[in-house]
Design an enzyme around this catalytic site. Structure first.
Site, PDB file in Angstrom:
ATOM      1  N   ASN A 172       0.874  -1.166   0.000  1.00 28.54           N
ATOM      2  CA  ASN A 172       0.000   0.000   0.000  1.00 28.54           C
ATOM      3  C   ASN A 172       0.917   1.223   0.000  1.00 28.54           C
ATOM      4  O   ASN A 172       1.455   1.608   1.030  1.00 28.54           O
ATOM      5  CB  ASN A 172      -0.881  -0.047   1.256  1.00 28.54           C
ATOM      6  CG  ASN A 172      -1.851   1.116   1.331  1.00 28.54           C
ATOM      7  OD1 ASN A 172      -1.791   2.053   0.528  1.00 28.54           O
ATOM      8  ND2 ASN A 172      -2.740   1.064   2.299  1.00 28.54           N
ATOM      9  N   ARG A 202      -2.533  -1.958  -3.571  1.00 25.64           N
ATOM     10  CA  ARG A 202      -3.726  -1.148  -3.403  1.00 25.64           C
ATOM     11  C   ARG A 202      -3.622   0.031  -4.361  1.00 25.64           C
ATOM     12  O   ARG A 202      -2.632   0.764  -4.349  1.00 25.64           O
ATOM     13  CB  ARG A 202      -3.805  -0.635  -1.971  1.00 25.64           C
ATOM     14  CG  ARG A 202      -4.943   0.320  -1.788  1.00 25.64           C
ATOM     15  CD  ARG A 202      -4.960   0.893  -0.396  1.00 25.64           C
ATOM     16  NE  ARG A 202      -6.131   1.744  -0.258  1.00 25.64           N
ATOM     17  CZ  ARG A 202      -6.117   2.912   0.379  1.00 25.64           C
ATOM     18  NH1 ARG A 202      -5.003   3.361   0.928  1.00 25.64           N
ATOM     19  NH2 ARG A 202      -7.207   3.625   0.471  1.00 25.64           N
ATOM     20  N   ARG A 256     -11.617  15.775   7.392  1.00 20.72           N
ATOM     21  CA  ARG A 256     -12.384  16.189   6.208  1.00 20.72           C
ATOM     22  C   ARG A 256     -13.818  16.529   6.579  1.00 20.72           C
ATOM     23  O   ARG A 256     -14.413  15.857   7.434  1.00 20.72           O
ATOM     24  CB  ARG A 256     -12.414  15.058   5.162  1.00 20.72           C
ATOM     25  CG  ARG A 256     -11.102  14.869   4.456  1.00 20.72           C
ATOM     26  CD  ARG A 256     -11.136  13.646   3.551  1.00 20.72           C
ATOM     27  NE  ARG A 256     -10.051  12.750   3.894  1.00 20.72           N
ATOM     28  CZ  ARG A 256     -10.010  11.452   3.605  1.00 20.72           C
ATOM     29  NH1 ARG A 256     -11.000  10.883   2.965  1.00 20.72           N
ATOM     30  NH2 ARG A 256      -8.966  10.736   3.946  1.00 20.72           N
TER      31      ARG A 256
END
Ligand code: AMP
Length: 409
Positions: A11, A96, A246
């Protein structure tokens, strides 16, 4: 020759690489680790051997210039455990990849054409796809003979109907710029929805599940019979739930306002919404443990941040209940979903009319196992299902490699 059974999962982020080496005979982990702050003077590699009861964690500090150097360092650590990347037991490297657009609906063996397509998607995933590509190219250079498989975060969501995937904006403009809702965390939503079915003793095709992936990034999905029909993230991972840093859903006019009235630039607004919003923007902390500690001390800002987080979550549970019509389970996963009992309790509170309830004692149990936390009388199961994106990437990569091998015979 015996069939190779190991898969290395990579990843690759912009300045980090996380990795796990798995043996697919029993899904066991042989080693895992992390290289962070790549390209900075203070890079760090942490490697944990896990085979045969595990070994002592090893840490190395010092400059690691780029992803190639990082992967070389990882290869050395693995070799020191007798798990070198040159081993004939390695079947594939699974990567990924965050954005697969509409093209990649399945795990895909990577060749030059696939690389070019991932590159073409950089404008819609400017932070992630370039880093993923660097990781892939580095791994390909290291083992050019080995199948390298891309597993896309968006793939699970490509089954969404157009009614859920399209924004209600001018169709020509949307299509010209590939603007639509792609969704992310798909590997986790796929794994957790399947594991939830297993927990209920059913096949994935038989159940409808609302999956709440609540980590530092957070997303919800509505999964009907194993297929995703809606998810909360959109063109980018900014849409949807309140997250660690976020904003999630917001009136898009807020951005015009910030530009026209507050005089902020696009980059500043981008940073505001992605890095300085969510829980951190609301109360200064994005770690749910810290927020709960502050609430216990009577901190009002932390309490309001928690309430806003839970309010949004509840709205999505209600929305996806309506989308699915019949719900068999609501599954909580990822750092917050797996560990924060107060979030689970508050999100489900008051939803008894929908057949949803949480048993306080079951909810308080700490465990790494998938488990049901709703009372026996509840019509809909509420579950905690630890996610395992690495295992899912390894499984998908290995299945694809076995499939290709058998079709080549
Ligand atoms: P993830 O992105 O899935 O690794 O989740 C990371 C987030 O999980 C952290 O920012 C915390 O907010 C939350 N978290 C991790 N452990 C706990 C815990 N024991 N209790 C509450 N929240 C936790």
């Amino acid at each position: 020759m015996t069939t190779p059974t190991r898969v290395l999962v990579l990843n690759s982020g912009s300045s980090s690489v996380k990795y796990q080496l798995l043996d697919m005979r029993d899904d066991s982990r042989l080693a895992q680790g992390l290289v962070e702050r790549i390209g900075e003077g203070t890079s760090r590699l942490v490697h944990t051997p896990l085979q045969g009861g595990g070994g002592r964690k090893r840490e190395k500090n010092g400059p690691i210039a780029d992803h190639a150097a990082a992967l070389k360092a990882v290869a050395e650590e693995l070799a020191a455990d007798g798990l070198g990347l040159d081993s004939p037991e390695l079947a594939a490297i699974g990567h990924r990849v965050v954005h697969g657009g509409l093209r990649f609906t399945q795990p895909t063996v990577i060749d030059e054409e696939v690389l070019a397509e991932i590159e073409r998607l950089v404008p819609v995933a400017p932070l992630h796809n370039p880093a993923n590509l660097t990781g892939i190219r580095t791994a390909m250079a290291l083992r050019p003979d080995l199948p390298q498989v891309a597993v896309f975060d968006t793939a699970f969501h490509t089954t969404m109907p157009e009614s859920a995937a399209r924004y209600a904006i001018d169709v020509e403009t949307a299509d010209a710029h590939r603007i639509r809702r792609y969704g992310f965390h798909g590997t986790s939503h796929a794994y957790v929805s399947r594991e939830t079915a297993r927990l209920l003793g059913k096949e994935p095709e038989e159940v409808n599940v609302i999956v709440l992936h609540l980590g530092n990034g957070a997303s919800a999905s509505a999964v009907r019979g194993g297929r995703c029909v809606d998810t909360s993230m959109g063109l980018t991972p900014l849409e949807g739930l309140v997250m660690g840093t976020r904003s999630g859903d917001i009136d898009p006019a807020v951005t015009f306002h910030l530009k026209r009235v507050a005089g902020m630039s696009e980059d500043e607004i981008d940073v505001l919404l992605n890095k300085r919003s969510g829980l951190v923007g609301l109360c200064g902390d994005n770690d749910m443990r810290e927020i709960r500690r502050r609430i216990d001390e009577g901190d009002e800002r932390a309490a309001l941040a928690f309430d806003i987080y839970v309010h949004r979550l509840k709205k999505y549970i209600g929305a996806y209940y309506a989308v699915l019509g019949r719900v068999d389970a609501v599954a909580f996963t990822a750092g917050v979903g797996e560990n924060a009992a107060p979030v689970r309790e508050a999100a489900i509170a008051g939803l008894e009319e929908l057949g949803l309830a949480v048993d306080a004692d079951l909810n308080a149990v700490r465990s790494d196992e998938a488990r049901i936390i709703s009372p026996v009388y509840a019509r809909v199961a509420v579950a905690v299902v630890p996610t395992d994106e690495e295992l899912e990437i390894a499984r998908q990569s290995y299945a694809l490699v076995l499939d290709e091998a058998s079709s080549n015979e």
